[in-house]
Design an enzyme around this catalytic site. Structure first.
Site: not given
Ligand code: NDP
Ligand code: 8X3
Length: 256
Positions: A161, A157, A38, A189-190, A192
């Site tokens: 997943k 959540y 977005r 855990l990542v 970001t």
């Molecule tokens: P971030 O918040 O850094 O990135 C999330 C991304 O998703 C952004 O680019 C955001 O873009 C986009 N996004 C979110 N909602 C929407 C929407 N409604 N429409 C379009 N784009 C959207 O988090 P992460 O990089 O950590 O997350 C990426 C993926 O990894 C997710 O699916 C998350 O569930 C998964 N994940 C993350 C983990 C973690 O610990 N960080 C662990 C396991 C999985 P914008 O807001 O510009 O639209």
């Molecule tokens: C993100 C990892 O453990 O915070 O998917 O849910 S956790």
């Protein structure tokens, strides 16, 4: 090993975190990138960086994955040169809140289900038929350790997943007999923007999630995405769990 040179990869949620890191890893290996999110400005900054560093060609699309009509119209009308998508990384997603289910916010639940499950389905339904028709493609879904077992407060959540895991498995079964591969990457855990988004902008609370442990970086996950998509065509890594060394399960972590 498969080369990414001149392959077309579509990465959703490329404006931040794992999506942006995946875009960088793919660009470094010669791919052309369709980047979606977005926040257009973020995509533009990333595209400029990739152009300067790797001369990467990019197509930027700004839409909300929850908006069914926008997703379908943007992705069904790609410019001719961008239509043959080789790799789809369904990464866009989020968590909202960590409340007990009986105290949770229904708005938060709907946002997660609409983005993590329905958004992923809209993108997949639009892109995969072309992969099947061309006889080439790989779908990488970013699931989570949260999809393998629920944890307290994770409820919806985790369910979203778990759905990504089931959808990945189902898609793989439905694509059997085609060369199209499907992978569910399940990070722990990542660090970001994930927790900042989860806690609605509360950076202090978000910081505590990663306090006194060494989390994965977005680049660590991108390395794994790069690895799975570059395996030889007869190898499909169906699912892959990666956690920090300081994490054993979703709730069991070692803090120094
Ligand atoms: P971030 O918040 O850094 O990135 C999330 C991304 O998703 C952004 O680019 C955001 O873009 C986009 N996004 C979110 N909602 C929407 C929407 N409604 N429409 C379009 N784009 C959207 O988090 P992460 O990089 O950590 O997350 C990426 C993926 O990894 C997710 O699916 C998350 O569930 C998964 N994940 C993350 C983990 C973690 O610990 N960080 C662990 C396991 C999985 P914008 O807001 O510009 O639209
Ligand atoms: C993100 C990892 O453990 O915070 O998917 O849910 S956790």
């Amino acid at each position: 090993m498969i080369s990414l040179k001149d392959k077309i990869a579509l990465v959703t949620g490329a404006s931040s975190g794992i999506g942006a890191a995946t875009a960088r890893a793919f660009a470094a290996n010669g791919a052309k990138l369709i980047l979606t999110a977005r926040r257009q400005e973020r995509l533009q900054q990333l595209a400029a960086e990739l152009q300067e560093q790797f001369h990467t060609e990019t197509l930027l699309l700004t839409f909300d994955v929850r908006a069914r009509e926008s997703v379908i119209s943007e992705l069904s009308n790609l410019p001719l040169a961008w239509q043959a998508v080789d790799i789809l990384v369904n990464n866009a997603g989020l968590s909202r809140g960590l409340s007990k289910l009986h105290e949770g916010s229904i708005d938060d639940w709907e946002e997660m289900i609409d983005a993590n499950v329905k958004g992923l389905l809209y993108v997949t339904r639009t892109i995969v038929p072309g992969m099947v028709a061309r006889g080439q493609g790989h779908v990488v879904n970013i699931g989570s350790i949260a999809g393998r077992a629920a944890y307290p407060g994770g409820n919806v959540y985790c369910a979203s997943k778990a759905a990504v895991r089931a959808i990945s498995e189902g898609l793989k079964q439905d694509l059997l007999g085609t060369p199209v591969r499907v992978t569910d990457i399940q990070p722990g855990l990542v660090e970001t923007e994930f927790s900042i988004v989860r806690f609605h902008g509360d950076e202090q609370r978000a910081g505590k999630v990663y306090e006194n442990l060494t989390p994965l970086t977005a680049a660590d996950v991108a390395d794994v995405v790069l690895f799975v998509v570059t395996r030889p065509p007869h190898v499909n890594i169906s699912e892959l769990l990666l956690v920090p060394t300081d994490q054993a399960t979703a709730t069991l972590v070692h803090r120094h």
